[in-house]
Structures are given as structure tokens and as C-alpha cells.
Enzyme design. Sequence first.
Site, short mmCIF file in Angstrom:
data_model
loop_
_atom_site.label_atom_id
_atom_site.label_comp_id
_atom_site.label_asym_id
_atom_site.label_seq_id
_atom_site.Cartn_x
_atom_site.Cartn_y
_atom_site.Cartn_z
N ASP A 156 40.03 11.97 12.21
CA ASP A 156 39.81 10.74 13.10
C ASP A 156 38.58 9.85 12.62
O ASP A 156 37.56 10.16 12.14
CB ASP A 156 39.39 11.32 14.38
CG ASP A 156 40.80 12.27 14.97
OD1 ASP A 156 41.74 11.96 14.58
OD2 ASP A 156 40.58 13.01 16.00
N ARG A 157 38.67 8.68 13.03
CA ARG A 157 37.66 7.58 12.92
C ARG A 157 36.32 7.94 13.25
O ARG A 157 35.28 7.92 12.69
CB ARG A 157 38.27 6.27 13.61
CG ARG A 157 37.20 5.05 13.60
CD ARG A 157 37.17 4.27 14.71
NE ARG A 157 38.39 3.48 14.32
CZ ARG A 157 38.61 2.29 13.64
NH1 ARG A 157 37.51 1.64 13.00
NH2 ARG A 157 39.88 1.74 13.48
#
Length: 328
Positions: free
Chosen positions: A137-138
Site C-alpha cells: 500500500d502507498r
Amino acid sequence: MSGVQKLTIPDHDAGQRLDRWFKRQFPHIPHGKVEKLLRKGEIRLEGKRAKGNARIEGGQIVRVPPLPDPSDMSGPKPVSDFDAKFIKYLVIYEDDELIAINKPAGIAVQGGSKTVRHIDGMLPALGEGCRLVHRLDRDTSGVLLIAKTAAAAKWAGRAFQSRRAEKIYWGITNGVPRPISGEIKGYMAKGRLDNRFGNINEGKEVMMAVRHGTAGAKHARTLYDVRSQAGQKAAWVCMMPLTGRTHQLRLHMQLLGAPIAGDPRYMTDRDLPNTLAKKLHLHARSLELPREGKPPLKIVAELSDHMANAFKTLGFNPKNDQVDWEEL
């Protein structure tokens, strides 16, 4: 502009993600465009709509819609000197087949319609043919694996697909999970964020716990162990995902009553300890891959700055990280 094509997937490409396979066949098509074509159903697998993360098999037929010729495209943007130095600075392991980086929180792994700076776009600075093996995930930091060749991507990808790759994540939770160790499992599916906790992201897509048989439901399993607590306000949790679902760890900690600190989507009405930064406190700490004829490859990523600060202020000792996963 080309016409509609129907391509047969060769046996040696089996096991790859559809979106990544398509991108390798047509490298001049931006990632965001590929995702749009998949959403609209213009790229089809065996005559049916398919998601980008669908695993392909040898002999399957992919429908390719009309595409612009490479000569009509401006081509991929060259990697800036700044980003080339940035991605090289992140490298924590390299051999003839693989590279591993310690991805910082806050930078996307792949691009999209509103994301122009991402790890995938910087990979040419590490060498021709480099490609992602998996994603984070970012806002999650930690170990991210990159293959130097198609062959390396294939065997490493299969290790992830078959769950032979052992991934360990560290998280700081808002509150203490109950019980403090064990396995959490169940079905999850996509849903929408409500406004129970005054969340400004109301309506955003999230994963939700659902019953077996719910449309889109997938089974998810996570082993976890609380290694240390700061009273009842926060805890350091080691997690081993046994499946690889989107936001799996984030949802599972919320279901245990103690979401990951700083998570904007999986929340609680409990206030975040004011000693913690308002960032997601989730870190891909280590990755272990089996290798034929060789000892397993283990890669460890140092904590991000905000995670290291949380450990220091909460009094957690990162050396106290030994978990007997077989006993959970």
C-alpha cells in the site's frame, strides 16, 4: 491505431498477473490506461471481463482492443536524476536476479490516473527489464521485491502465489488487540466507508468482514502476536499474513479492536496517543523466499522514521521480535 487482437498466452508466462503481462506486451501503454481498459471490459480473458490481478494460464486467450501505435505515443517518461538517485538509495539487497528496496511510506508502488510519481516508474534506473514482484500500500513502508528478469519474476511470483514466501509485518496499534495473540480468519469483501467516527474519507472503498457466500468474498488468514504494550493505549504487533488480500492486516487489526495507528480508513473512536505521528504505522519488516539448491533468502528492512520514533517514545524494544509462529 491497431485493430482488435486475440493473443494466446504462452505456457512460460503462466502465473503472472494479467495487468503486468499486458504491460510487458505493450510497454508503450501507460499503466493507468491499462487499468481503464480492464475496468471498461475492453481487455478480456477467455471472452470475459477480468481484473488486473487475475492470474493467467498458458493457452488462455486475451482480447486486446485497438491500441495506438508506439510511434504515436510520447513513450514512457525518462527517470529524473532525482528519482534515479532516490530509488538507488532505497536498495537494501541485490543479487543477479533480485533487488529489494525499503519503500518509504507515502509513495505509491504503481501509477494511476492521479499518480504520476511511483516506484514502478523509477525501475528503469535500476536496470533494463526490472519489474515488480509484489506490491505494498502507498502508506505502508518496508521490503519491496523487484525482479531483474522475466525468469526471476516468474519463480519469485510463484513463491508469493503459493504462499511459500514468508512475510512479516510490524504494526503499532491504537489500543491492544484482544486476544493478544493467535489467528484471525474469515471472509472479506469490498465495501464503502461510513461516517461512524467522523471520517473525512466517507464513501471511500474499504474491505469489510462478510459472511461466506457474499458476492466477492475472499477468505483471509493472519497470524499475529503482541510483542509489547504501552498500557492499554498502544501495542507493537508482529503479523504474518497467510493470505494476500487487499488491506487484510489493516482490517484484521480493526476487527480485533485495535486498528493500526494512524489508519485513515480502518478506525476506532479511541483517540490516537499524542506521541504518535498521524501516519499509518505499518511496516513490511521482513521477507523470506525459498530458493532451489540454496539457503532461503531473508531480507530485513529497517523501520521508517515515524515507526522508529513510535518505538522509542512508547518504550518498545525492536530486538524482542522472536515469535514462535507454529505455536499460534
